[in-house]
Design a protein around this motif. Structure first.
Motif, PDB file in Angstrom:
ATOM      1  N   VAL A  46       0.882  -1.218   0.132  1.00  0.00           N
ATOM      2  CA  VAL A  46      -0.130  -0.112  -0.050  1.00  0.00           C
ATOM      3  C   VAL A  46       0.859   1.139  -0.002  1.00  0.00           C
ATOM      4  O   VAL A  46       1.932   1.227   0.857  1.00  0.00           O
ATOM      5  CB  VAL A  46      -0.856   0.161   1.214  1.00  0.00           C
ATOM      6  CG1 VAL A  46      -1.812   1.160   1.327  1.00  0.00           C
ATOM      7  CG2 VAL A  46      -1.935  -1.072   1.173  1.00  0.00           C
ATOM      8  N   ASN A  48       2.231   4.299   0.971  1.00  0.00           N
ATOM      9  CA  ASN A  48       2.385   5.101   2.129  1.00  0.00           C
ATOM     10  C   ASN A  48       2.631   6.551   2.100  1.00  0.00           C
ATOM     11  O   ASN A  48       2.097   7.305   3.063  1.00  0.00           O
ATOM     12  CB  ASN A  48       3.250   4.414   3.452  1.00  0.00           C
ATOM     13  CG  ASN A  48       3.345   5.164   4.758  1.00  0.00           C
ATOM     14  OD1 ASN A  48       4.480   5.784   5.050  1.00  0.00           O
ATOM     15  ND2 ASN A  48       2.414   4.619   5.540  1.00  0.00           N
ATOM     16  N   GLY A  98      -2.497   5.570   0.013  1.00  0.00           N
ATOM     17  CA  GLY A  98      -3.677   4.784   0.275  1.00  0.00           C
ATOM     18  C   GLY A  98      -4.060   3.436  -0.995  1.00  0.00           C
ATOM     19  O   GLY A  98      -4.527   2.844  -0.602  1.00  0.00           O
ATOM     20  N   GLN A  99      -3.209   3.830  -1.867  1.00  0.00           N
ATOM     21  CA  GLN A  99      -3.425   3.005  -3.160  1.00  0.00           C
ATOM     22  C   GLN A  99      -2.740   1.514  -2.996  1.00  0.00           C
ATOM     23  O   GLN A  99      -1.563   1.591  -2.516  1.00  0.00           O
ATOM     24  CB  GLN A  99      -2.940   3.819  -4.347  1.00  0.00           C
ATOM     25  CG  GLN A  99      -3.199   2.799  -5.664  1.00  0.00           C
ATOM     26  CD  GLN A  99      -2.519   3.651  -6.989  1.00  0.00           C
ATOM     27  OE1 GLN A  99      -2.283   4.929  -6.848  1.00  0.00           O
ATOM     28  NE2 GLN A  99      -2.101   2.878  -8.143  1.00  0.00           N
ATOM     29  N   THR A 100      -3.452   0.370  -3.257  1.00  0.00           N
ATOM     30  CA  THR A 100      -2.697  -0.668  -3.215  1.00  0.00           C
ATOM     31  C   THR A 100      -2.294  -1.082  -4.628  1.00  0.00           C
ATOM     32  O   THR A 100      -2.676  -0.878  -5.743  1.00  0.00           O
ATOM     33  CB  THR A 100      -4.072  -1.871  -3.013  1.00  0.00           C
ATOM     34  OG1 THR A 100      -4.596  -1.495  -1.582  1.00  0.00           O
ATOM     35  CG2 THR A 100      -3.313  -3.233  -2.911  1.00  0.00           C
TER      36      THR A 100
END
Length: 205
Positions: A46, A48, A98-100
């Motif tokens: 993810v 950060n 926040g993106q995976t």
């Protein structure tokens, strides 16, 4: 541990983890002179941090984002343990906080932002959530057994020696310039003194 990390970009290692020119280098540098070289997530995780705002015209001592230039930190959970990977000196960033991301996903483009002397990616690994750079560990054991070639190692040593030689030459040039300036200053004092003596002599006549 099982080696699950991959090299974040294609091309050669130009600097490894360890002492470099008298100071600690907490990462590996991977350089490629091609245009728009993608930088990939070394492991799934993810995003950060995704910190931009720096021009892609770096130089030694450039303090943009602490010298990292445009950089991304990806947080990973591997077998219940937290790891962070950091990718710095990017030209541009392709992800947001926040993106995976999956292993191999593009997170940015290799660049020359921040304290940098050429296009490369500065890659750090942390065996926990990153707090300070001094906690970074050697990435090489994690990079899927990837090893720099003997040619790369020799080139890095040559580069470090050239850098040291350049510093020595600059120091000598500064010493020479100082000597010349002192000589000019002495010559100027002599000229002023001679002119004053001539003026005094003229006034007497």
């Amino acid at each position: 541990m099982t080696q699950v990390f991959i090299k974040p970009a294609e091309c050669i290692y130009t600097s490894l983890y360890g002492m470099r020119s008298g100071s600690m280098h907490y990462d590996v540098d991977i350089a490629n002179s091609s245009s728009n070289v993608p930088v990939h997530a070394s492991v799934a995780g993810v995003i950060n941090k995704a910190v931009g705002g720096c021009s892609n015209n770096g130089s030694i001592g450039n303090t943009c984002n602490g010298g990292y230039g445009n950089y991304v930190i990806v947080r990973h959970n591997i077998d219940g343990k937290t790891y962070d990977t950091l990718y710095a000196h990017l030209q541009s960033i392709s992800v947001s906080v926040g993106q995976t991301v999956s292993q191999g996903d593009k997170i940015g483009v290799m660049g020359n932002s921040g304290s940098s002397t050429g296009q490369h990616v500065h890659f750090e690994i942390y065996e926990k959530a990153r707090v300070s750079q001094s906690e970074a560990v050697d990435p090489m054991p994690y990079l899927n057994g990837d090893k720099p070639t003997l040619t790369t190692i020799l080139m890095m040593e040559l580069g470090q020696r050239l850098q040291l030689l350049r510093k020595q030459m600059c120091s000598k040039m500064l010493d020479m310039k100082l000597s010349v300036n002192l000589k000019l200053a002495d010559d100027t004092k002599c000229m002023v003194k001679e002119n004053m003596q001539l003026m005094e002599l003229y006034s007497i006549m």
